[in-house]
Design an enzyme around this catalytic site. Structure first.
Site, short mmCIF file in Angstrom:
data_model
loop_
_atom_site.label_atom_id
_atom_site.label_comp_id
_atom_site.label_asym_id
_atom_site.label_seq_id
_atom_site.Cartn_x
_atom_site.Cartn_y
_atom_site.Cartn_z
N ILE A 1 0.80 -1.28 0.21
CA ILE A 1 -0.12 0.05 0.00
C ILE A 1 1.02 1.39 -0.07
O ILE A 1 0.32 2.39 -0.01
CB ILE A 1 -0.92 -0.08 1.27
CG1 ILE A 1 -0.08 -0.03 2.67
CG2 ILE A 1 -2.09 -0.83 1.09
CD1 ILE A 1 -1.04 -0.09 3.59
N ASN B 1 11.19 6.09 1.94
CA ASN B 1 12.77 6.06 1.62
C ASN B 1 13.43 5.09 2.51
O ASN B 1 14.35 4.51 1.92
CB ASN B 1 13.40 7.35 2.44
CG ASN B 1 12.85 8.88 1.61
OD1 ASN B 1 12.83 8.75 0.49
ND2 ASN B 1 12.79 9.69 2.58
N PHE B 2 12.66 4.19 3.31
CA PHE B 2 13.50 3.34 4.22
C PHE B 2 12.68 2.05 4.17
O PHE B 2 13.07 1.16 4.91
CB PHE B 2 13.80 3.66 5.60
CG PHE B 2 14.58 5.10 5.77
CD1 PHE B 2 15.81 5.11 5.10
CD2 PHE B 2 14.12 6.10 6.33
CE1 PHE B 2 16.59 6.26 5.25
CE2 PHE B 2 14.53 7.28 6.44
CZ PHE B 2 15.76 7.38 5.96
N ASP C 1 9.01 15.64 8.80
CA ASP C 1 8.52 15.07 7.45
C ASP C 1 7.26 15.11 7.34
O ASP C 1 6.67 14.15 6.50
CB ASP C 1 9.33 13.78 7.20
CG ASP C 1 9.32 13.38 5.46
OD1 ASP C 1 9.36 14.29 4.78
OD2 ASP C 1 9.34 12.14 5.47
#
Length: 775
Positions: A456, A460-461, A588
């Site tokens: 879904i 970045n990680f 973020d």
């Protein structure tokens, strides 16, 4: 028009979509008595010869695009002084700039209502208003006015409504303000006023006050018992976010007409007076962030009309009164961060976890499962054999303590290595350690082998999968699996754990479980398991045309839904910045990190870049700059100072929030292709504010007010384009203020939340709005 209709006496063209400039020829219709062009899109300057209409009694130019936010925008008022019969003058919610001209004092002595709010006016309020002796409405709110309230305001003895909120006014309130004994509406919030014991020294003579708002100022002193006893006509008292001290007097029960009462964020102490229950019309009661103590009075349940009750962040003890279950209109209850204890009720408002907050009360138990409190111990035969229990405890307890001490020593000596196996969790408080810990194989089963069909999202990680925990009530979850091969992934995992270990808020994503294990290849696996949100992330709703999924490509949010989401996200940031043990900076914030539940309530997630800022203040600027130089956030949303190596700060989150808000209203990403060179989303909106707002706003927001099938009604009034555009402009102003380039120029999240609630109230018609200028 003026040439062909020289005998015209009334021109009413309000609430249309007329544009262009002011029809200058209208000044030739010298017999004109009423001119109403309000709530249109007329722009430019007002003619300097408007005073040729000497018979004018009402001039209403409100809610247009008049003025250029420049000095001299109001020069035409000099000619209007020739209109000796003028009774109502409304210039509110335009783009008038510069100072209020002193010549205002020379307006007709028949003037009864003057509206200048919602413009860009600056400087001090000039002396001379005292000459307008028949004035009963004076509205100067939502400008940038500074300095003191002029002393001659005390001469306005017929004044009934005074609105000065959202300015930069300061100093003490003149003691003669209440010479206007008919004053019933006084709105002074969001300024920098100060003074001690304003109730006795200034407000005592305002005998007919019904609406009083002095919140978000610097007032000190006590809440006067005598003032409460003698002002039973008060319906709205809002004195939050000042520095009032002392106790809340029991005389508050004399306010039998009270509807809204807000004393939050002060320094009040003592018990909550039981006499509050005598305020039978009370609908909203906000007492959070004080030092109230004692128990919650059970007789608050006699407030049959109560809808919102916030007693959070105090020192309250004892149980939750079960009587609160009976309040059928109560839709928001916040008792978090007290020391209350015992069993949580499970009927009434307590049946809906989204309507209550009990965070920070570690002695509570029971309640509905969604609240995630431990079950209450089952106690049988309370009154039977008490003596036997006491005797038994006196014998067994010392022995038990000895055994526990031995076990603890054994645990510390022989199990240190085992504790270290859970990397990233060994130093954490019990909050996250006590979560259900899942194995890698359980995650494989829950996600059907990390099937692409269950994917879904990705970041970045790592990636996020939809899963179902069959052994735990078939609970739907979102599984965030970290890709530990990526640089920074392990650090992100630890940061998210550290940020989430102790926090809980209705607008933050709830963590359900975690995994720190070994996968089928023998490699390390780390994952976080969150509550699943059926409506996905906000990005899918703001930009549905960018997805190929037919189920989401037709999604859209109306203005009220976006306003609610903006309030949800702001509330989450306010909590992270101000109500945690250490300041938590998200770092973020963007639409894809905001998830929406079944009711479109927003939940902020993804704390992989979060920073905890302990609150001592002696850290040097060099230390703070070098400590977080690697923070990047997301392009377009990250604060500009982060690009220069500055440390993470709450102001950085405020910037991201401002960009998010502008994106929600305009429908444009900050990385849109049209933004090249010096043009960015902030400048794009700022350049169009007032004059070209409809051109930059998401067309869906402007069309909903004209769609008969989608109108939102409140009482008997329909919310149409007029109130809609007001709301949009106010939201854009907040977005611009939050996304200011310099951190110190940005708003605080407390102020953002307050303003958003005010905008929502105005949008729904809850608050008095000064754009209605009919006598």
């Amino acid at each position: 028009m003026g040439l062909t209709l020289p005998n015209l006496k009334l021109l009413a063209a309000a609430e249309n979509n007329f544009s262009g400039n002011f029809p200058t020829s209208i000044t030739n219709a010298s017999g004109l008595e009423i001119l109403d062009l309000s709530q249109n899109k007329v722009a430019g300057q007002v003619p300097a010869n408007l005073g040729d209409l000497t018979n004018l009694q009402l001039l209403n130019l409100a809610v247009n695009f008049f003025g250029n936010n420049s000095t001299g925008d109001l020069d035409f008022i000099a000619s209007v002084t020739n209109c000796s019969n003028l009774r109502i003058l409304s210039l509110s919610y335009n783009n008038f700039g510069g100072n209020i001209p002193r010549v205002v004092a020379n307006l007709s002595n028949q003037l009864t209502a003057l509206y200048l709010g919602g413009n860009q006016l600056s400087g001090t309020i000039p002396e001379g208003f005292g000459h307008l002796v028949k004035l009963y409405i004076l509205a100067l709110e939502e400008n940038s006015l500074s300095g003191l309230i002029p002393r001659d305001f005390g001469k306005l003895q017929n004044l009934q409504l005074l609105s000065l909120h959202y300015n930069e006014l300061s100093g003490q309130i003149i003691s003669t303000l209440c010479n206007a004994t008919a004053l019933y509406y006084l709105e002074l919030s969001f300024n920098q006023f100060e003074g001690d014991n304003i109730f006795d020294n200034v407000l005592m003579n305002c005998q007919n006050l019904q609406y009083l708002n002095i919140s978000q100022n610097n007032f000190t002193g006590i809440i006067s018992p005598h003032f409460l006893q003698t002002h039973s006509s008060l319906m709205y008292i809002k004195i939050g976010e000042n520095s009032f001290s002392g106790s809340l007097p029991p005389e508050v029960g004399k306010l039998i007409h009270l509807v809204d009462f807000n004393v939050s964020h002060n320094q009040l102490v003592g018990d909550i007076p039981i006499s509050l229950a005598d305020c039978s019309d009370l609908a909203n009661l906000f007492m959070q962030a004080n030092f109230f103590q004692g128990t919650i009075p059970p007789n608050l349940a006699s407030l049959k009309s109560i809808q919102q009750l916030d007693l959070s962040s105090n020192n309250l003890t004892g149980p939750i009164p079960r009587e609160l279950e009976k309040l059928q209109f109560l839709s928001y209850l916040n008792l978090s961060y007290n020391d209350i204890e015992g069993e949580i009720p499970n009927t009434g408002v307590f049946r809906n976890a989204s309507q209550i907050s009990l965070t920070g009360n570690n002695k509570l138990c029971g309640g509905i499962p969604e609240l995630e409190f431990p079950p209450c111990p089952v106690i049988k035969g309370k009154n039977r054999g008490k003596l036997k229990v006491i005797i038994l405890l006196s014998i067994v307890l010392p022995a038990t303590l000895l055994v526990l001490g031995a076990l603890l020593l054994y645990f510390l000596v022989y199990h240190k290595g085992e504790r270290r196996m859970v990397a990233g969790f060994s130093s954490m408080p019990p909050r996250i350690d006590e979560l259900l810990r899942l194995s890698y194989h359980e995650l494989v089963h829950a996600t059907s082998g990390f099937s692409p069909e269950n994917l879904i999202g990705s970041g970045n990680f790592g990636a996020v999968y939809k899963g179902r925990l069959e052994k735990h009530g078939n609970k739907l979850v979102a599984v965030k699996v970290l890709d530990l091969q990526k640089n920074g992934a392990s650090k992100s995992f630890k940061a998210e754990c550290k940020a989430l270990r102790n926090i809980r808020h209705r607008n933050l994503v709830s963590i359900v479980s975690y995994c720190s294990s070994i996968d089928s290849k023998g490699d390390e696996c780390k994952a976080l398991i969150y509550e699943f949100m059926e409506n996905g992330n906000l990005d899918l709703w703001l930009h549905p045309s960018e997805t190929t999924d037919q189920a989401t490509s037709s999604r859209s949010l109306n203005l009220l839904q976006k306003l609610n989401i903006a309030i949800d996200v702001a509330s989450a940031l306010q909590y992270l910045h101000d109500h945690c043990e250490a300041e938590i900076v998200h770092c973020d914030l963007k639409p894809s990190n905001i998830l929406l539940d079944n009711d479109l309530v927003a939940h902020v997630g993804d704390f992989g870049l979060a920073r905890l800022l302990p609150k001592p203040v002696n850290t040097s600027s060099e230390q703070r700059t070098s400590s977080t130089i690697a923070i990047k956030g997301s392009i377009g949303y990250a604060a500009p100072e982060y690009g220069m190596g500055h440390a993470a700060s709450t102001q950085g989150d405020v910037y991201s929030y401002g960009i998010l808000l502008l994106e929600m209203i305009t429908g444009r990403r900050p990385t849109d292709d049209i933004f090249v060179g010096d043009l960015d989303l902030h400048n794009y909106v700022n350049g169009a504010l007032h004059e070209r707002v409809p051109e930059i706003v998401d067309p869906l927001l402007l069309s909903e007010g004209r769609d008969e099938n989608n109108r939102i009604t409140h009482g008997e009034k329909t919310i149409n384009g007029g109130r809609e555009i007001d709301c949009i402009i106010s939201l854009l102003k907040i977005g611009l203020k939050c996304s200011a380039r310099l951190p110190n120029d940005r708003m605080h999240m407390n102020e953002v939340v307050r303003r958003l609630h005010l905008i929502k109230d105005v949008f729904l018609g809850v608050r008095v709005h000064q754009e209605n200028v009919e006598a």
